[in-house]
Design a protein around this motif. Structure first.
Motif, mmCIF file in Angstrom:
data_model
loop_
_atom_site.group_PDB
_atom_site.id
_atom_site.type_symbol
_atom_site.label_atom_id
_atom_site.label_comp_id
_atom_site.label_asym_id
_atom_site.label_seq_id
_atom_site.Cartn_x
_atom_site.Cartn_y
_atom_site.Cartn_z
ATOM 1 N N UNK B 823 0.822 -1.210 0.000
ATOM 2 C CA UNK B 823 0.000 0.000 0.000
ATOM 3 C C UNK B 823 0.855 1.259 0.000
ATOM 4 N N UNK B 824 2.165 1.082 0.134
ATOM 5 C CA UNK B 824 3.018 2.272 0.198
ATOM 6 C C UNK B 824 3.008 3.036 -1.118
ATOM 7 N N UNK B 825 2.806 2.296 -2.199
ATOM 8 C CA UNK B 825 2.820 2.979 -3.495
ATOM 9 C C UNK B 825 1.590 3.857 -3.693
ATOM 10 N N UNK B 826 0.618 3.696 -2.832
ATOM 11 C CA UNK B 826 -0.590 4.520 -2.951
ATOM 12 C C UNK B 826 -0.453 5.831 -2.193
ATOM 13 N N UNK B 827 0.640 5.962 -1.482
ATOM 14 C CA UNK B 827 0.838 7.191 -0.711
ATOM 15 C C UNK B 827 1.803 8.106 -1.450
ATOM 16 N N UNK B 828 1.721 9.372 -1.123
ATOM 17 C CA UNK B 828 2.640 10.336 -1.708
ATOM 18 C C UNK B 828 3.949 10.274 -0.943
ATOM 19 N N UNK B 829 5.038 10.172 -1.686
ATOM 20 C CA UNK B 829 6.319 9.987 -1.012
ATOM 21 C C UNK B 829 6.729 11.245 -0.272
ATOM 22 N N UNK B 830 6.723 12.345 -0.981
ATOM 23 C CA UNK B 830 7.119 13.604 -0.327
ATOM 24 C C UNK B 830 6.063 14.654 -0.636
ATOM 25 N N UNK B 831 6.108 15.688 0.130
ATOM 26 C CA UNK B 831 5.165 16.770 -0.086
ATOM 27 C C UNK B 831 5.461 17.407 -1.435
ATOM 28 N N UNK B 838 1.519 19.813 5.264
ATOM 29 C CA UNK B 838 0.910 18.528 4.926
ATOM 30 C C UNK B 838 -0.622 18.624 4.963
ATOM 31 N N UNK B 841 -2.047 20.289 1.915
ATOM 32 C CA UNK B 841 -1.992 19.402 0.751
ATOM 33 C C UNK B 841 -3.098 18.352 0.803
ATOM 34 N N UNK B 842 -3.222 17.761 1.975
ATOM 35 C CA UNK B 842 -4.198 16.679 2.082
ATOM 36 C C UNK B 842 -5.627 17.206 1.950
ATOM 37 N N UNK B 845 -6.498 17.773 -1.781
ATOM 38 C CA UNK B 845 -6.822 16.644 -2.662
ATOM 39 C C UNK B 845 -8.069 15.900 -2.184
#
Lengths: 514, 926
Positions: B823-831, B838, B841-842, B845
């Protein structure tokens, strides 16, 4: 009126804007403000359109005066009060030979699959109460579930699980699921989940065939429900625990002790935050899944539990079904007693209708529960009046919109957010140095040297001793530092090749030997 | 600038006055430093003196210090004065004075006279100049009359100027000003060589007016005077500034101008920047866009293009083009240089070739064998390398090899066919000396090498090759027409003969050398005997096989014969002693082959046997099963009664039983399906009979469970829908019922396990007796303090880590802290870049913008791109238009170029003029 609109708007604004004053960047601030403005407009428009798009309101039972109670209303009374088409939904189908029946509705509520314990499988069109297909598998059937996909349905039979076409043709035999006790289907992920008699949880993607199996290690169970909001599968165990699973991890995401006795039933509210569990120790508990706290404890047994679309909770024991309602506090809403001796196996609300289906040992029946179903359907989500063409179209859309199994997590709203910093990340060099300094200072402050005998108490010796103490404190930090750079160098080497695209990797300089 | 100019003009006066003053007052306070400064200042501002004059001045200055103070002052002043004079002479006076004769030639004179940067002068000192001129004029005319006032004003300016230049406070120059007011008397008598102050100041000089006076009544005087006046106005040209300063000033002004020019763009640019969307759909008329259309509109603009155009559209060329294309070829001559180059190149190549040839000849002539040997070796090496590297070369090599082999086989050159060899053989090998023998063996070896079959690199498969070779063999032995059978027998006979021969012929054992030693002889004998025995055995076998063949015509396996045939041939050809063993081998091979056949046969039989045995086993299996069945079938009747007994409780139990039917029973089921009725009963009974695992036990357990459930159900049933939980006794009962299983404790243990798995508990410090300290000390003191401390620290750390867990405060919940890697690939790595927070940003979206989630009225606005542009639209550079900067940009559909021109009355009308920015603001185009 405006307040109402505001309330509706709030729903569509999904939490509202963040505080933009924090931002330094003027450009970004301007852009975000513009976006928020648009969002506001959109939400307002949506709130206004709600009036036209959601015209009907849900029904309910209302008692007159303090003496009259809603749970005293009998089905006959309700049947007399409602229109003919609704009254048609009150019926009993008596099939005494083929054992207790379980049932499942398709997501639009258009079809129902029923399975008798002794091998009777049938699909019923709920619009005209026609049996579309009916056949006998001559085997024990423990559970049946609609796959919502070309109207396929899966049946957990004596030894294996089978998938049948609506015409009753066996399409697949899922052997690796083992002897399945309970089936659940994750609609948006196209995953069929099952738990077998050894307590193994099995996931199978019905579109690709990929499968995964996990050992629960908590024994045999046939209490299983899926949380439709996030796709997490919950299992109730004999130890009074409820475990929640996703296909990505071999350990449960959450394991909670809900009851002292074995868990006998489980259900999720359609909003995903509320879970109802029933224990054999005669308790029914409602849990807030955001805080993992019991909101309410009700007395009573339940062989089966189910939440309706509007949040009514039905529980069934023996030949008695009870429906609870309430926003925060659930209380008794309706009762329904069947003929004595009937054993309720399964309770299921029919989507988009105020109907509760009851599968029992002598067939199945259906009662009216005013206010249970969603009155306004969204044809993009599920259309009860779907034509064949629409269904075909929808199947393609569903496949295109299929979610990967990774998206199953406790809080799916976390998708797309910034990855939380891992606390195990290595400290930077500066931090390490600061830490060392702090440690040294700490030691320096606390050095207390004993007064030794005459020859041994020289200032030089004392200084030496102090120095020693300090170096001793320093050592672990320095050692760590010594260890670090080698690692990093190694990493770099690996990285260079990794970074290059595959086509260019052959041009990387090999070692001098070749 | 004006001031500096004035200073240049005024200085002489000051100097003169100053010197006088100083002379009179004999003021000692004046420091050389100040002087220096002044002179510096002068140097900086004034024009450059010629070097020679400068030297003179320097000389004067240097002379000074040797004299007394007063004299020094005077002299130095005088020096300065001279310098000023010179200065005056160079700059102030010259124009009228020196060019007097030529000034009536106005144009030329003017042009000639102007310094390089007269423009600068005009620009910078527009008004100052005029003032100055006036002042100067006035000054020169009424120098004495105006007297002190002007002097004072001048002085003030001067001080200011000095201040500006030196950066010192004005007090430093105060005194001088005062001095200026004092009247000065001349020291020296007035004379030609000692010009009076008046003369120096210009009063006594001949002026324009003086010269013009007599011309007053002449014709054309008015004109002349007019011109004079004109000249006067611009006559004094100030000393140009040093280039660096001038440029700086220029830049400053240019910057100011451009700044004002640029700022007018600001609102437009700002508006474009702030606009969420920019539209470029104004000029939708695209016109023609074919190559021809574009080319026809082409106009040569640059120099190069013009030249090209003139060449292309040259009349001659056009005409030639029109008339005859071949004429154009005439232009296509080869230049001399090209030809020369070519010749040179060819010559070079030729010479190189020649060199190579000569070298080859030289090498060929070398007679040294070692050299050639080395060369050959080298060549072989390289060729071998090539073979390895290059498949083509390898193929070639293989071909060569094959050719050689064919040749060898044809000529038998290295066989003992040569004269020499036959002679030696005739005489007997034994007689020869070792060298000869060695030579013969060498030759034979070579033959063997050459005629050996190589693994061909050709594409033809090995099988075909073998076929070929077998064919060859056939050819050699001229037995093409013989049938397999006959051939085999013949072969056998031949082999027999050969073995007999070998047996008869005594082995020629060399009598000399190593082999002549007694123990070697013995060994050889032994070996020979063994070989003989083998040969005899082989002979026997041959005979027997021959007989067999005669008996059974063609029962032999042809395959074996062919496969072994070649080997035999190869061996049979050889006649030497060592080959005998080979022979034997071949024999054994034969034997093997035979035996193999036998073996095969045996195997077959064995197989059959196996099959049989298998069958028998299978039979046994079924047998083992069958009796069972039989027994069961037999027992059936017995079970039926059983079945009835089982059935009695009701259908419930029977279907439960069905789960535990094992495979075997399933099989039976299928068979049993025929007899429908008894099936289930058999099954159930069978399972119960089976008793191979705990399942029945379980089943029993289940039964009991279900039964108990039923009982419970019954109990509830009896209670009915009425809520009975109020009764304390009931609750008590339930509590008691579930008191046995300590669910909570189990759960707690499980949780502790999970916690320990993630943060293992630190090990307890253990005291090792005698380690780290003497045992008696250890006994007394116990564990060392650092150990305890470490342990404590570790424990504290663990507790902190545990506290951070989500379920730290929830006793009944275990929330997995494991990272879901997938599931890590579904998260944004950096701001992402512009965001700094943060939360923002959140939140940004959170809203879906698709058409499924938004009303159709807002979807367009939500998804509009930054730039709206039709393909093919040319984006022109931004044009200047009036924009109200305070206007709200939002809701402005037409931004940027689409905006209509607005004239705001408040601003100057100049601004309405359309201007075009050369570079233009480059627009992003999607």
């Amino acid at each position: 009126m405006s307040e109402e609109l505001d309330l509706k708007m709030k729903k569509y604004l999904r939490g509202g804007a963040a505080n933009l004053e924090v931002l330094q960047d003027k450009k970004l601030k301007g852009q975000l403000a513009h976006r928020e403005n648009l969002y506001g407009k959109s939400a307002k428009a949506a709130a206004k359109f709600e009036k036209w798009l959601m015209p009907s309101e849900g029904g309910y039972l209302e008692a007159e005066g303090p003496v009259e109670k809603t749970w005293r209303f009998k089905q006959e009374d309700i049947g007399q009060a409602v229109d003919i088409s609704s009254a048609r939904n009150q019926y009993d189908v008596v099939l005494p030979e083929l054992g207790p029946y379980t049932m499942d509705f398709s997501s639009s509520g258009q079809y129902m699959a029923v399975a008798g314990r002794k091998g009777h499988l049938a699909i019923v069109d709920m619009k005209n109460f026609e049996v579309r297909k009916e056949f006998q598998v001559r085997e024990t059937v423990r559970d049946v579930v609609f796959l919502d996909h070309q109207l396929l349905f899966a049946a957990a039979q004596k030894k294996y699980t089978y998938i049948y076409s609506p015409e009753g043709i066996e399409i697949h035999c899922l052997k690796d699921h083992g002897t399945v006790l309970r089936l659940q289907y994750l609609k948006t992920h196209f995953i069929l989940a099952s738990v077998n008699k050894f307590g193994h949880l099995h996931y199978q993607d019905v579109s690709t065939g990929a499968s995964k199996s996990y050992r629960t290690g908590l024994g045999r169970t046939d209490v299983m429900r899926v949380n439709t909001v996030n796709g997490v599968v919950a299992l109730g165990h004999s130890g009074g625990t409820v475990t929640m699973w996703n296909p990505n991890s071999s350990a449960p995401l959450v394991k909670m002790l809900c009851h002292h006795g074995p868990v006998s039933a489980l259900a999720f509210h359609p909003n995903g935050h509320l879970m109802a569990t029933a224990g054999k120790e005669k308790r029914i508990k409602l849990w807030d899944l955001r805080k993992y706290e019991a909101l309410q404890t009700l007395p009573g047994h339940a062989n089966t539990l189910d939440f309706s679309q509007k949040g009514l909770l039905a529980r069934g024991t023996c030949s008695f079904a009870e429906i609870l309602s309430g926003a925060e506090h659930y209380s008794r809403y309706m009762n329904h007693s069947m003929v004595k001796g009937y054993q309720i196996k399964n309770l299921l609300f029919r989507p988009y209708e105020d109907v509760l289906g009851i599968g029992h040992s002598m067939g199945w029946s259906s009662i009216l529960v005013p206010g249970s179903g969603e009155p306004n359907f969204d044809s993009w989500v599920a259309n009860p009046f779907e034509t064949r063409k629409q269904r075909r179209e929808k199947e393609v859309h569903l496949l295109l919109d299929k979610l990967p199994p990774e998206t199953i997590m406790l809080d799916p709203s976390k998708i797309g957010t910034v990855k939380p910093a891992r606390n195990k990340e290595k400290p930077t060099k500066k931090e390490r140095e600061a830490e060392m300094e702090a440690a040294i200072e700490d030691v320096k402050g606390s050095i207390t040297l004993k007064n030794k005998t005459k020859g041994r108490n020289k200032p030089s010796k004392r200084a030496k001793k102090k120095q020693e103490i300090i170096t001793k404190v320093k050592r672990p930090f320095l050692e760590q530092e010594m260890r670090e750079p080698q690692l990093s160098r190694k990493k770099q080497k690996v990285c260079v090749e990794d970074e290059l695209p595959k086509s260019l990797q052959r041009f990387t300089r090999k070692k001098a030997a070749t | 600038m004006a001031e500096t100019k004035r200073k240049a003009r005024d200085e002489p006066k000051h100097m003169a006055k100053k010197s006088k003053k100083q002379q009179k007052k004999h003021s000692d306070s004046k420091t050389p430093a100040k002087k220096d400064k002044k002179s510096d200042a002068r140097k900086r501002t004034g024009p450059r003196l010629p070097n020679s004059l400068r030297k003179v001045l320097d000389h004067l200055n240097r002379n000074g210090p040797s004299n007394s103070e007063d004299e020094e002052e005077i002299e130095s002043d005088e020096g300065e004065l001279y310098a000023e004079d010179l200065y005056e002479y160079q700059e102030g006076v010259p124009q009228e004075e020196s060019k007097k004769n030529r000034r009536f030639d106005p144009v030329e004179n003017f042009e000639y006279e102007l310094p390089q940067n007269f423009k600068d002068e005009n620009v910078l000192s527009d008004d100052d100049d005029e003032d100055d001129v006036d002042e100067d004029n006035g000054g020169s005319k009424t120098a004495d009359a105006n007297g002190d006032e002007i002097e004072e004003e001048d002085g003030g300016r001067h001080v200011r100027m000095l201040q500006g230049i030196t950066g010192m406070p004005s007090e430093a120059f105060e005194r001088k000003k005062k001095k200026n007011n004092v009247v000065i008397s001349e020291v020296y008598p007035e004379s030609e060589y000692n010009p009076s102050r008046e003369i120096l100041d210009g009063d006594g000089r001949i002026s324009m007016e003086d010269l013009l006076g007599p011309l007053q009544d002449k014709p054309g005087f008015g004109k002349l005077r007019k011109r004079m006046d004109q000249m006067k106005k611009s006559e004094v040209i100030e000393a140009p500034l040093p280039q660096a300063i001038r440029e700086k000033v220029e830049r400053g002004t240019a910057y100011k101008l451009s700044k004002t020019d640029i700022t007018k763009w600001e609102p437009i640019v700002k508006k474009n920047r702030e606009a969420p969307t920019i539209y470029f759909d104004e000029n939708t008329d695209l016109g023609f866009s074919t190559v021809g259309a574009i080319a026809s509109e082409f106009e040569p603009r640059t120099e190069f293009e013009k030249q090209m155009a003139s060449l292309v559209y040259d009349d001659n060329v056009m005409e030639a083009h029109r008339k005859d294309g071949s004429r154009l070829l005439e232009l296509n001559k080869v230049s001399v240089e090209d030809e020369k180059e070519r010749q040179n190149r060819i010559a070079k190549m030729r010479s190189l070739l020649f060199c190579h040839e000569m070298k080859a000849k030289h090498i060929k002539k070398i007679k040294s064998k070692t050299y050639h040997r080395l060369l050959k070796k080298n060549r072989l090496k390289t060729s071998a390398m090539e073979i390895e590297m290059d498949p083509e070369a390898a193929k070639e090599q293989a071909l060569k090899q094959e050719f050689k082999r064919a040749e060898e086989r044809m000529t038998l050159k290295h066989k003992n066919t040569s004269k020499w060899a036959t002679r030696i053989l005739r005489r007997g090998l034994q007689v020869q000396d070792e060298g000869t023998r060695a030579a013969i063996s060498e030759q034979l070896h070579q033959h063997a090498l050459l005629s050996r079959k190589m693994n061909s690199m050709k594409d033809n498969s090995s099988s075909s090759g073998s076929d070929d070779s077998s064919d060859d063999d056939d050819d050699v032995h001229k037995n093409p027409a013989v049938s397999d059978q006959g051939r085999a027998s013949k072969l056998l006979e031949k082999a027999k003969e050969k073995t007999l021969k070998i047996l008869e012929v005594e082995d020629e054992v060399p009598k000399s050398g190593l082999l002549s030693l007694p123990f070697m002889e013995r060994g050889l004998k032994k070996r020979k005997e063994a070989a003989d025995e083998e040969a005899k055995l082989a002979l026997q076998e041959y005979e027997s096989s021959l007989k067999q063949m005669e008996d059974s015509s063609g029962a032999e396996n042809p395959k074996a014969s062919t496969s072994s045939g070649r080997r035999v041939f190869g061996a049979a050809v050889k006649t030497h002693a060592p080959e005998s063993r080979n022979m034997v081998k071949s024999d054994t091979f034969y034997a093997n082959s035979d035996s193999e056949d036998d073996m095969e046969a045996k195997e077959n039989t064995a197989d059959v046997g196996n099959n049989k045995s298998n069958d028998s086993q299978k039979d046994v299996h079924p047998d083992s099963v069958l009796p069972h069945e039989n027994t069961e079938i037999v027992q059936d009747s017995v079970f039926k009664s059983f079945d009835d007994i089982v059935r009695d409780p009701g259908p419930k139990t029977t279907y439960e039983v069905a789960i535990f039917a094992s495979d075997r029973w399933r099989k039976m089921e299928s068979r049993d399906k025929m007899d429908a009725k008894s099936k289930r009963s058999v099954k159930s009974v069978g399972t119960e009979h089976n008793q191979d695992s705990e399942e029945p036990m379980k089943e029993v357990g289940d039964h009991s469970d279900s039964e108990s459930e039923g009982q419970m159900v019954d109990g509830v049933l009896a209670l009915g829908p009425k809520p009975s939980y109020e009764l304390p006794s009931q609750a008590e009962l339930i509590r008691q019922a579930f008191a046995g299983d300590d669910v909570e404790e189990d759960f707690e243990n499980a949780k502790q396990e999970v916690l320990n798995e993630e943060n293992p508990e630190p090990e307890k410090p253990v005291l090792l007796p005698g380690w780290g300290q003497w045992t008696h000390v250890q006994k007394k003191k116990g564990l060392p303090s650092w150990m305890l401390k470490d342990h404590e620290n570790a424990q504290r750390k663990r507790e902190e880590a545990l506290k951070k867990r989500k379920d730290a405060r929830l006793k009944h919940v275990i929330i997995s802290e494991k990272l879901d890697v997938k599931a890590q690939k579904l998260l944004t790595k950096t701001l992402p870049y512009p965001f700094t927070s943060k939360e923002v940003f959140e939140q940004s979206i959170r809203m879906p913008i698709g058409p499924e989630f938004n009303p159709a009225t807002t979807v367009g606005a939500l998804n509009r791109p930054e730039v709206v542009k039709k393909p093919g639209v040319i984006i022109r550079p931004i044009e200047f238009k009036e924009v109200n900067p305070h206007e709200n940009t939002e809701g402005h559909k037409s931004s940027g170029q689409k905006q209509k021109m607005k004239k705001s009355k408040g601003n100057g009308t100049k601004m309405t003029k359309k201007t075009k920015m050369a570079g233009g603001k480059t627009m992003k185009v999607k």
